[in-house]
Design a protein around this motif. Structure first.
Motif, PDB file in Angstrom:
ATOM      1  N   ARG A  84     -22.400 -90.237 -52.778  1.00  0.00           N
ATOM      2  CA  ARG A  84     -21.876 -89.069 -52.075  1.00  0.00           C
ATOM      3  C   ARG A  84     -20.388 -89.016 -52.372  1.00  0.00           C
ATOM      4  N   ILE A  85     -19.872 -87.813 -52.596  1.00  0.00           N
ATOM      5  CA  ILE A  85     -18.485 -87.664 -53.024  1.00  0.00           C
ATOM      6  C   ILE A  85     -17.789 -86.604 -52.179  1.00  0.00           C
ATOM      7  N   TRP A  86     -16.590 -86.932 -51.731  1.00  0.00           N
ATOM      8  CA  TRP A  86     -15.692 -85.981 -51.094  1.00  0.00           C
ATOM      9  C   TRP A  86     -14.467 -85.851 -52.004  1.00  0.00           C
ATOM     10  N   LEU A  87     -14.032 -84.632 -52.280  1.00  0.00           N
ATOM     11  CA  LEU A  87     -12.870 -84.472 -53.144  1.00  0.00           C
ATOM     12  C   LEU A  87     -12.174 -83.151 -52.854  1.00  0.00           C
ATOM     13  N   PRO A  88     -10.910 -83.028 -53.216  1.00  0.00           N
ATOM     14  CA  PRO A  88     -10.222 -81.754 -53.026  1.00  0.00           C
ATOM     15  C   PRO A  88     -10.945 -80.634 -53.764  1.00  0.00           C
TER      16      PRO A  88
ATOM     17  N   ILE B  63     -19.886 -83.322 -52.021  1.00  0.00           N
ATOM     18  CA  ILE B  63     -21.077 -83.313 -52.868  1.00  0.00           C
ATOM     19  C   ILE B  63     -22.032 -84.321 -52.249  1.00  0.00           C
ATOM     20  N   GLU B  64     -23.082 -83.824 -51.615  1.00  0.00           N
ATOM     21  CA  GLU B  64     -23.930 -84.687 -50.798  1.00  0.00           C
ATOM     22  C   GLU B  64     -24.674 -85.725 -51.609  1.00  0.00           C
ATOM     23  N   HIS B  65     -25.061 -85.375 -52.833  1.00  0.00           N
ATOM     24  CA  HIS B  65     -25.821 -86.348 -53.633  1.00  0.00           C
ATOM     25  C   HIS B  65     -25.493 -86.181 -55.107  1.00  0.00           C
ATOM     26  N   VAL B  66     -25.209 -87.327 -55.755  1.00  0.00           N
ATOM     27  CA  VAL B  66     -24.979 -87.390 -57.199  1.00  0.00           C
ATOM     28  C   VAL B  66     -25.668 -88.646 -57.721  1.00  0.00           C
ATOM     29  N   TRP B  67     -26.320 -88.530 -58.890  1.00  0.00           N
ATOM     30  CA  TRP B  67     -26.857 -89.719 -59.564  1.00  0.00           C
ATOM     31  C   TRP B  67     -25.807 -90.252 -60.540  1.00  0.00           C
ATOM     32  N   ILE B  68     -25.551 -91.558 -60.477  1.00  0.00           N
ATOM     33  CA  ILE B  68     -24.649 -92.199 -61.428  1.00  0.00           C
ATOM     34  C   ILE B  68     -25.496 -93.103 -62.322  1.00  0.00           C
ATOM     35  N   PRO B  69     -25.559 -92.830 -63.626  1.00  0.00           N
ATOM     36  CA  PRO B  69     -26.421 -93.615 -64.517  1.00  0.00           C
ATOM     37  C   PRO B  69     -25.796 -94.962 -64.865  1.00  0.00           C
TER      38      PRO B  69
ATOM     39  N   ALA C  47     -10.358 -88.368 -54.731  1.00  0.00           N
ATOM     40  CA  ALA C  47     -11.815 -88.282 -54.756  1.00  0.00           C
ATOM     41  C   ALA C  47     -12.331 -89.545 -54.087  1.00  0.00           C
ATOM     42  N   SER C  48     -13.074 -89.398 -53.001  1.00  0.00           N
ATOM     43  CA  SER C  48     -13.544 -90.548 -52.247  1.00  0.00           C
ATOM     44  C   SER C  48     -15.053 -90.651 -52.424  1.00  0.00           C
ATOM     45  N   ILE C  49     -15.509 -91.791 -52.897  1.00  0.00           N
ATOM     46  CA  ILE C  49     -16.871 -91.928 -53.407  1.00  0.00           C
ATOM     47  C   ILE C  49     -17.573 -93.071 -52.691  1.00  0.00           C
ATOM     48  N   ARG C  50     -18.735 -92.770 -52.160  1.00  0.00           N
ATOM     49  CA  ARG C  50     -19.551 -93.760 -51.449  1.00  0.00           C
ATOM     50  C   ARG C  50     -20.855 -93.958 -52.207  1.00  0.00           C
ATOM     51  N   VAL C  51     -21.061 -95.166 -52.759  1.00  0.00           N
ATOM     52  CA  VAL C  51     -22.197 -95.461 -53.628  1.00  0.00           C
ATOM     53  C   VAL C  51     -23.128 -96.464 -52.952  1.00  0.00           C
ATOM     54  N   ASP C  52     -24.444 -96.150 -52.966  1.00  0.00           N
ATOM     55  CA  ASP C  52     -25.464 -97.115 -52.558  1.00  0.00           C
ATOM     56  C   ASP C  52     -25.753 -98.050 -53.725  1.00  0.00           C
ATOM     57  N   MET C  53     -25.646 -99.353 -53.494  1.00  0.00           N
ATOM     58  CA  MET C  53     -25.903-100.325 -54.540  1.00  0.00           C
ATOM     59  C   MET C  53     -27.366-100.290 -54.991  1.00  0.00           C
ATOM     60  N   ARG C  54     -27.603-100.844 -56.150  1.00  0.00           N
ATOM     61  CA  ARG C  54     -28.951-100.978 -56.699  1.00  0.00           C
ATOM     62  C   ARG C  54     -29.874-101.626 -55.661  1.00  0.00           C
ATOM     63  N   GLY C  55     -31.038-100.977 -55.431  1.00  0.00           N
ATOM     64  CA  GLY C  55     -32.021-101.516 -54.497  1.00  0.00           C
ATOM     65  C   GLY C  55     -31.779-101.155 -53.054  1.00  0.00           C
ATOM     66  N   SER C  56     -30.821-100.266 -52.784  1.00  0.00           N
ATOM     67  CA  SER C  56     -30.540 -99.867 -51.407  1.00  0.00           C
ATOM     68  C   SER C  56     -30.430 -98.354 -51.320  1.00  0.00           C
ATOM     69  N   GLY C  57     -30.672 -97.834 -50.127  1.00  0.00           N
ATOM     70  CA  GLY C  57     -30.552 -96.395 -49.921  1.00  0.00           C
ATOM     71  C   GLY C  57     -31.433 -95.623 -50.876  1.00  0.00           C
ATOM     72  N   ASP C  58     -30.841 -94.613 -51.526  1.00  0.00           N
ATOM     73  CA  ASP C  58     -31.593 -93.777 -52.458  1.00  0.00           C
ATOM     74  C   ASP C  58     -31.505 -94.271 -53.894  1.00  0.00           C
ATOM     75  N   SER C  59     -30.789 -95.368 -54.133  1.00  0.00           N
ATOM     76  CA  SER C  59     -30.619 -95.868 -55.495  1.00  0.00           C
ATOM     77  C   SER C  59     -31.897 -96.530 -56.001  1.00  0.00           C
ATOM     78  N   ASP C  60     -32.033 -96.564 -57.313  1.00  0.00           N
ATOM     79  CA  ASP C  60     -33.159 -97.229 -57.952  1.00  0.00           C
ATOM     80  C   ASP C  60     -33.010 -98.748 -57.849  1.00  0.00           C
ATOM     81  N   GLY C  61     -34.120 -99.435 -58.153  1.00  0.00           N
ATOM     82  CA  GLY C  61     -34.057-100.869 -58.369  1.00  0.00           C
ATOM     83  C   GLY C  61     -34.327-101.708 -57.139  1.00  0.00           C
ATOM     84  N   ILE C  62     -34.129-103.013 -57.296  1.00  0.00           N
ATOM     85  CA  ILE C  62     -34.378-104.010 -56.261  1.00  0.00           C
ATOM     86  C   ILE C  62     -33.086-104.809 -56.046  1.00  0.00           C
TER      87      ILE C  62
END
Length: 682
Positions: A39-43, A23-29, A83-98
């Protein structure tokens, strides 16, 4: 800092027990409405047959800068039932914030929200592990201390339990001139990169300009805290190891800057724990140099299966610590391999370690105390230029040169040739009785291996701001001429000194550019007495060392397809102006440029760092860090340029940062930061 993958010696796996979907892109609230990009890789069948999850949580951009290294690990874990999950922290990559600083409470709070989100997903069993190197290793420990019920175990690589003692800011109470401004300048441009328009849409430009305007240069805050105060205690899990009650697998390498924490964690934690130390630089062990690289992802699976799937893999029946006992080698600035062997300990501290003591006398290391003598150790500001980098990433030129280049700028003491080999494992320590002619001084110590042909290889080193001799939190000036007894703990190491080789210890009140110089030239007087001695952690060979099973060959998933637009390269040079008496160390990395075929993103960077000092003048010290960084796709092209400097006089540090941003060839942003920060016994 090259986020590339050395794949020439890997065993690439294309078939796994379970088919993988991405799953190339997911928003986590988040609780406050902010969204983090993942980004998520899973069976493929995970919704029907839920699986445990593995989280990697970083500020380094999943869509480009870490995409290559993510591609070899996360699908591998997913293919083995996670399920292997790669998250951009707040203020980095495509994530919101500073992103306002490293390891803030907000970063940990967000991680707890991410864990809760994972726990609630239909493909999740509710059991989660965290893995990460460097920043991701730090926050794995920090989040573990927050005790989210879904987090069952962590793997922390190249990280620390003590943000003041072992990170890019300070060491032994000395300001790390080699790394503090460099790392802050790195994060200034890293944080300045825009989100991907294909993910966030037309708002990318608005959020980019906001990020550029609001993200501060971290260095200003770091220099304000020159003591080990509450700022550094936050996020340092050594403050209360009992906060962590889940299993911890701590991993690193002797060539890395963060290995000390592994032994401290093994000694401080009380729950299930394991340590692994190879010869490696700041990298994952399946791709790291110096080799040998190992099948580390297989070891990760054994760890995850044990703690996330409750499968007895036998991993906890094995020794607590596996460490690479390095053979003696001629001095080189990089090694493709470090010869040696694996050794193991069931507990740490180990009862197998016995201290060996050598006393400093004249220019000798001797086995018994001698009559008291005074040894003058003068300032030579250029001592340290051939020390190598503080935290090697495995690039050419990272390691220390032949230390004969340094010995003429220090006072050194050498033992007689050994009649039989001596193996050490742990922390060498030196205790010195000394006096200083100035109230503010430091002591740098090098431990070396002298070969019969005279070549001198750096084994370990350490340094201490002598105003911090009693406390990093409450330093006090020295009284000139008064005698003090101080201890300097050197970096942990595993090393074999062969018969015929000699130990050598070198002392200096300077170690440029690792240590910011004292405000005045210092002369130390070392007293060779029964108080002034070197203590080595000797570990005699154990029979079972030779019966340890080998690690498997390095295997990974396929590396993401990419086109090399520009090859990476590195130069590292020392310049000496004989007439002006100025020395300059110039370190330039062209980190190359690549195009990812999966999303079309192109990215690349160059980084030049110069460290300048004049003979006899500690106030001439200057650090300058310059970056160019490109990210784009097709007609969407962005570039960042930065220049960051640090200087000082006797009372203040002077710090400047300039950041410019371009869309295509049009400059769309420029900002300058200038600060003066009082020196605080540094």
């Amino acid at each position: 800092m090259v986020f590339n993958v050395r794949d020439s010696f890997l065993t690439i796996k294309t078939e796994f027990p379970r088919k993988v979907r991405e799953i190339e892109h997911v928003w986590i609230p988040m609780s406050d409405g902010t969204r983090l990009a993942a980004r998520i890789w899973l069976p493929e069948d995970a919704e029907q047959n839920p699986v445990p999850a593995i989280l990697e949580y970083l500020p380094y951009r999943k869509n480009d800068f870490t995409a290559l290294r993510d591609s070899i690990r996360h699908p591998y874990f997913a293919g083995h039932g996670y399920a292997s999950i790669r998250v951009d922290m707040r203020g980095s990559g495509d994530s919101d914030g500073i992103l306002y600083d490293e390891y803030l409470p907000q970063e940990q709070d967000d991680a707890l929200d991410v864990l809760s989100w994972i726990e609630s997903q239909p493909w999740s069993t509710g059991s989660v592990g965290m893995i990460g190197k460097s920043w991701g290793g730090f926050n794995g420990l920090q989040v573990a201390a927050r005790r989210h019920p879904a987090l069952k175990a962590i793997i922390t690589l190249c990280s620390t339990d003590d943000r003041y003692a072992d990170d890019v800011h300070y060491m032994g109470g000395c300001l790390l001139a080699s790394d503090m401004q460099w790392w802050a300048s790195t994060m200034l441009v890293y944080n300045g990169r825009p989100a991907d328009p294909n993910v966030v849409g037309e708002e990318w430009r608005t959020t980019w300009l906001e990020r550029l305007e609001k993200t501060p240069p971290f260095v200003e805050e770091w220099v304000k805290h020159q003591r080990r105060d509450d700022y550094w205690k936050h996020g340092s899990v050594c403050e209360n190891y009992s906060d962590i009650n889940i299993p911890v697998f701590a991993v690193g390498g002797w060539a890395d800057g963060y290995t000390n924490a592994i032994l401290r964690l093994l000694g401080g934690l009380t729950g299930p724990r394991k340590g692994l130390i190879g010869p490696w630089a700041h990298e994952y062990p399946e791709v790291a140099v110096p080799g040998p690289a190992i099948g580390f992802l297989q070891e990760c699976l054994r760890w995850w299966d044990q703690w996330l799937k409750e499968v007895d893999t036998g991993i906890m029946e094995e020794p607590m610590l596996r460490a690479w006992m390095q053979d003696s080698v001629p001095p080189q600035v990089d090694y493709p391999e470090r010869t040696g062997r694996w050794v193991a300990e069931n507990e740490w501290p180990s009862p197998n370690i016995v201290p060996a003591e050598f006393w400093l006398n004249g220019q000798q290391l001797i086995e018994k105390p001698s009559e008291e003598k005074e040894i003058i150790v003068p300032s030579v500001q250029t001592h340290g230029l051939y020390a190598g980098v503080w935290c090697p990433f495995g690039q050419p030129g990272d390691l220390a040169s032949d230390q004969r280049l340094e010995n003429g700028q220090s006072v050194y003491f050498t033992s007689e040739p050994l009649e039989s080999p001596m193996e050490i494992l742990g922390f060498p320590e030196i205790q010195v009785e000394l006096a200083s002619d100035k109230p503010n001084a430091l002591l740098a110590v090098r431990l070396c291996d002298v070969a019969p042909d005279g070549a001198v290889t750096l084994v370990s080193w350490g340094m201490l701001n002598l105003t911090h001799r009693e406390s990093h939190e409450h330093p006090t000036p020295l009284i000139p001429g008064e005698r003090y007894t101080v201890k300097v703990c050197l970096n942990a190491i595993g090393h074999v000194l062969p018969a015929g080789h000699r130990w050598q210890v070198a002392l200096s009140p300077n170690y440029w550019p690792h240590a910011w110089p004292s405000p005045e030239p210092v002369t130390l007087t070392v007293i060779s007495s029964n108080q002034t001695r070197l203590t080595l952690p000797v570990r005699p060979p154990q029979e079972r060392d030779y019966e340890l099973p080998d690690f498997g060959a390095p295997e990974t998933a396929c590396v993401a397809e990419r086109e090399i637009l520009r090859e990476e390269s590195r130069t590292r040079k020392v310049h000496h102006d004989l007439i002006k008496g100025v020395w300059l160390l110039e370190d330039f990395s062209d980190e190359g440029a690549r195009r990812l075929l999966s999303n079309g993103i192109e990215y690349g960077s160059t980084n030049r760092n110069t460290y300048t000092i004049s003979e006899g003048d500690p106030l001439s010290a200057e650090v300058c860090c310059e970056w160019t960084l490109d990210v784009g796709r097709g007609e969407w092209q962005t570039r960042l340029e930065s220049v960051s400097t640090m200087k000082s006089d006797a009372e203040r540090f002077f710090i400047t940062n300039e950041l410019k941003a371009f869309e295509g060839e049009k400059q769309v942003f420029k900002k300058n930061w200038n600060s003066e920060i009082p020196r605080d016994l540094v």
